[in-house]
Design a protein around this motif. Sequence first.
Motif, PDB file in Angstrom:
ATOM      1  N   MET A 281      -6.914   1.771 -12.980  1.00  0.00           N
ATOM      2  CA  MET A 281      -6.362   1.058 -11.828  1.00  0.00           C
ATOM      3  C   MET A 281      -7.203  -0.174 -11.539  1.00  0.00           C
ATOM      4  N   SER A 282      -6.558  -1.261 -11.087  1.00  0.00           N
ATOM      5  CA  SER A 282      -7.305  -2.470 -10.756  1.00  0.00           C
ATOM      6  C   SER A 282      -6.535  -3.311  -9.746  1.00  0.00           C
ATOM      7  N   LYS A 283      -7.240  -4.240  -9.131  1.00  0.00           N
ATOM      8  CA  LYS A 283      -6.644  -5.186  -8.184  1.00  0.00           C
ATOM      9  C   LYS A 283      -7.235  -6.554  -8.454  1.00  0.00           C
TER      10      LYS A 283
ATOM     11  N   LEU B 218      -5.262   4.166  -0.203  1.00  0.00           N
ATOM     12  CA  LEU B 218      -5.477   3.926  -1.617  1.00  0.00           C
ATOM     13  C   LEU B 218      -6.953   4.129  -1.977  1.00  0.00           C
TER      14      LEU B 218
ATOM     15  N   GLU C  42       0.823  -1.210   0.000  1.00  0.00           N
ATOM     16  CA  GLU C  42       0.000   0.000   0.000  1.00  0.00           C
ATOM     17  C   GLU C  42       0.860   1.265   0.000  1.00  0.00           C
TER      18      GLU C  42
ATOM     19  N   GLY D 185     -11.980   3.379 -10.945  1.00  0.00           N
ATOM     20  CA  GLY D 185     -10.531   3.315 -11.069  1.00  0.00           C
ATOM     21  C   GLY D 185     -10.022   3.947 -12.348  1.00  0.00           C
TER      22      GLY D 185
ATOM     23  N   LEU E  40      -8.742  -0.247  -5.002  1.00  0.00           N
ATOM     24  CA  LEU E  40      -7.475  -0.942  -4.781  1.00  0.00           C
ATOM     25  C   LEU E  40      -7.343  -1.513  -3.374  1.00  0.00           C
TER      26      LEU E  40
ATOM     27  N   VAL F  33      -1.854  -5.235  -7.539  1.00  0.00           N
ATOM     28  CA  VAL F  33      -2.356  -3.945  -7.997  1.00  0.00           C
ATOM     29  C   VAL F  33      -1.717  -3.595  -9.334  1.00  0.00           C
TER      30      VAL F  33
END
Length: 214
Positions: free
Chosen positions: A117-119, A209, A60, A92, A213, A125
């Motif tokens: 952005m993605s997880k 975050l 993180e 994201g 995320l 991440v």
Amino acid sequence: MKKILPIFGMIACSYISHAQSLEHAKLSIHKNNIKVWTYQQQSSPVFLYKAETTFNVPLEKAAALILDVDHAVKWVPYVGSVKVLSRDDQKGEFLLYMVLDFPFPLKDRDLVVKGKMSKDAQGMVSIQNKAIEGGYPLNPDYVRIQDYEGDWTFQKLGNHKVKVSTYGYANPEGSIPLSFVNMFVQQQPYQMLQKMKIELSKSGGYKALPEILR
């Protein structure tokens, strides 16, 4: 609160699929726990790169540093300014305008970047970026970069250890000797990860975050 991804990697940073084989890549730099590979595709004479290292900090904290736009200009090489044009933390998605300070006598560059952005289910991440046309007025003082794609990944190796990888390619546009560009491709990601290590070693907390995320 202004917090979204600046594109770190700058003039030569682009997205390369994780599935892409690196068997023909050259290990150009391997020191201080940082590796930089360079390679070419038939479609472009400009080197592409992959760079990776590990940091003894939580995932993180590493991801939060990359997402801190206000702080980026203080440590990321060649970043002159970053402006968040739009963002949606739930999806994201974000849109940025960036100015890159190139060394004299080269003209500075700018670009507009759409990012995601993605997880994943394993907790990795990912941040993917792509230059787009339009989105911000052209400035005659800058050369607009339009051919850029890039990504970052953060893989948790322990509570206080993370593997950070970045992949890159871009056409810097204008009249720049190819030899200079390809030398830059090798050195810039190494310098960037070195400076990132210094920033992460500083005491203090880090921003949470975006929800997508967590």
